[in-house]
Design a protein around this motif. Structure first.
Motif, PDB file in Angstrom:
ATOM      1  N   ASP A  70       0.836  -1.192   0.000  1.00 24.35           N
ATOM      2  CA  ASP A  70       0.000   0.000   0.000  1.00 24.35           C
ATOM      3  C   ASP A  70       0.879   1.253   0.000  1.00 24.35           C
ATOM      4  OD1 ASP A  70      -2.424   1.205  -0.040  1.00 24.35           O
ATOM      5  OD2 ASP A  70      -2.657   1.256   2.141  1.00 24.35           O
ATOM      6  N   LEU A  71       0.813   2.028  -1.100  1.00 21.60           N
ATOM      7  CA  LEU A  71       1.613   3.254  -1.185  1.00 21.60           C
ATOM      8  C   LEU A  71       0.692   4.448  -1.415  1.00 21.60           C
ATOM      9  CD1 LEU A  71       4.518   2.139  -3.593  1.00 21.60           C
ATOM     10  CD2 LEU A  71       4.541   2.166  -1.096  1.00 21.60           C
ATOM     11  N   THR A  72       1.080   5.600  -0.910  1.00 23.68           N
ATOM     12  CA  THR A  72       0.308   6.823  -1.175  1.00 23.68           C
ATOM     13  C   THR A  72       0.615   7.292  -2.599  1.00 23.68           C
ATOM     14  OG1 THR A  72       2.064   8.322  -0.483  1.00 23.68           O
ATOM     15  CG2 THR A  72       0.581   7.527   1.249  1.00 23.68           C
ATOM     16  N   SER A  73      -0.233   8.193  -3.141  1.00 32.81           N
ATOM     17  CA  SER A  73      -0.022   8.641  -4.515  1.00 32.81           C
ATOM     18  C   SER A  73       1.317   9.355  -4.654  1.00 32.81           C
ATOM     19  CB  SER A  73      -1.170   9.538  -4.967  1.00 32.81           C
ATOM     20  OG  SER A  73      -1.290  10.632  -4.115  1.00 32.81           O
ATOM     21  N   GLN A  74       1.746  10.056  -3.602  1.00 31.06           N
ATOM     22  CA  GLN A  74       3.033  10.747  -3.708  1.00 31.06           C
ATOM     23  C   GLN A  74       4.209   9.775  -3.633  1.00 31.06           C
ATOM     24  OE1 GLN A  74       2.051  13.857  -0.914  1.00 31.06           O
ATOM     25  NE2 GLN A  74       2.564  15.376  -2.481  1.00 31.06           N
ATOM     26  N   GLU A  75       4.049   8.728  -2.845  1.00 29.73           N
ATOM     27  CA  GLU A  75       5.094   7.705  -2.816  1.00 29.73           C
ATOM     28  C   GLU A  75       5.208   7.036  -4.191  1.00 29.73           C
ATOM     29  OE1 GLU A  75       4.458   6.779   1.943  1.00 29.73           O
ATOM     30  OE2 GLU A  75       3.722   5.341   0.467  1.00 29.73           O
ATOM     31  N   ARG A 113       9.997   6.707   3.811  1.00 30.11           N
ATOM     32  CA  ARG A 113       8.799   5.856   3.907  1.00 30.11           C
ATOM     33  C   ARG A 113       8.858   4.714   2.898  1.00 30.11           C
ATOM     34  NH1 ARG A 113       4.230  10.043   3.431  1.00 30.11           N
ATOM     35  NH2 ARG A 113       4.686  11.448   5.147  1.00 30.11           N
TER      36      ARG A 113
END
Ligand code: CA
Length: 219
Positions: free
Chosen positions: A149-154, A196
């Protein structure tokens, strides 16, 4: 990956911008030829989408100026249905691909992804390294087949590093390619995203070269 969208029809421009942002791109919009010309020549884009029928300078003139100024960013032109001569002129002026209006949004998104892959020399839409797999079509990441699970910025940071694998990327370059023109750029937040990502993906994938930047080895 940062994209310049030059399209004067506001409704179409909004639709394309929304689509590209949903795919994790940073998007700058120009509504006339002069603005497009300026942005394309001064900002580092990964792909440019250029309407041929722009007010002020038309798209073909803008494209010719970019190419003669050494701007080698991949350009996708948008032309009218009966605009075969625009397509010929556009390709001859250095466009990499074209779409005829009206077009399907999923096809536009797929063409942009293909252009990004080609410009990074990666023909395989999957980037695999050991137990790590990144799908450039969806931005999904798996480790040993298990989704991460990654954020859009990651995803934006990871995607830029992977599309430029084998090359050392500075924090400044990263921030120029993941934030739009009016974005709130802060190279310290890049370091946070990297930390992160290393926590989620292991410390092997992204190398930190102290004081210089980051690198993902080629697949
Ligand atoms: Ca137009």
């Amino acid at each position: 990956m940062r994209i310049l969208l030059a399209e004067d029809e506001t409704l179409l421009s909004d639709q394309i911008k929304t689509l590209l942002i949903s795919e994790g791109r940073a998007v700058d919009v120009a509504f006339d030829g002069d603005e497009a010309h300026f942005l394309g020549e001064t900002e580092p884009y990964d792909v440019i989408i250029l309407d041929i029928g722009l007010p002020g300078q038309d798209g073909i003139s803008v494209l010719k100026k970019w190419r003669s100024a050494g701007v080698d960013t991949p350009v996708l032109i948008l032309t009218a249905r009966d605009g075969w001569s625009d397509r010929v002129d556009g390709l001859d002026a250095g466009a990499d691909d074209y779409m005829t209006k009206p077009f399907n949004m999923s096809e536009l998104a797929a063409r942009v992804r293909a252009m990004l892959r080609r410009s990074s020399g990666q023909t395989n839409p999957l980037f695999e390294k050991g137990n790590f797999v990144f799908d450039t079509r969806t931005g999904r990441v798996t480790l040993d087949g298990i989704p991460v699970d990654l954020t859009s910025q990651e995803v934006a940071v990871l995607s830029y590093l992977i599309h430029n694998s084998g090359r050392l990327i500075s924090r400044t370059e990263l921030s120029e390619h993941i934030y739009a023109y009016d974005g709130d750029r802060d190279s310290n937040t890049i370091a946070v995203f990297i930390t992160r990502l290393r926590k989620k993906l292991g410390t092997e994938l992204i190398q930190t070269i102290r004081g210089r930047g980051y690198m993902v080895d080629a697949a």
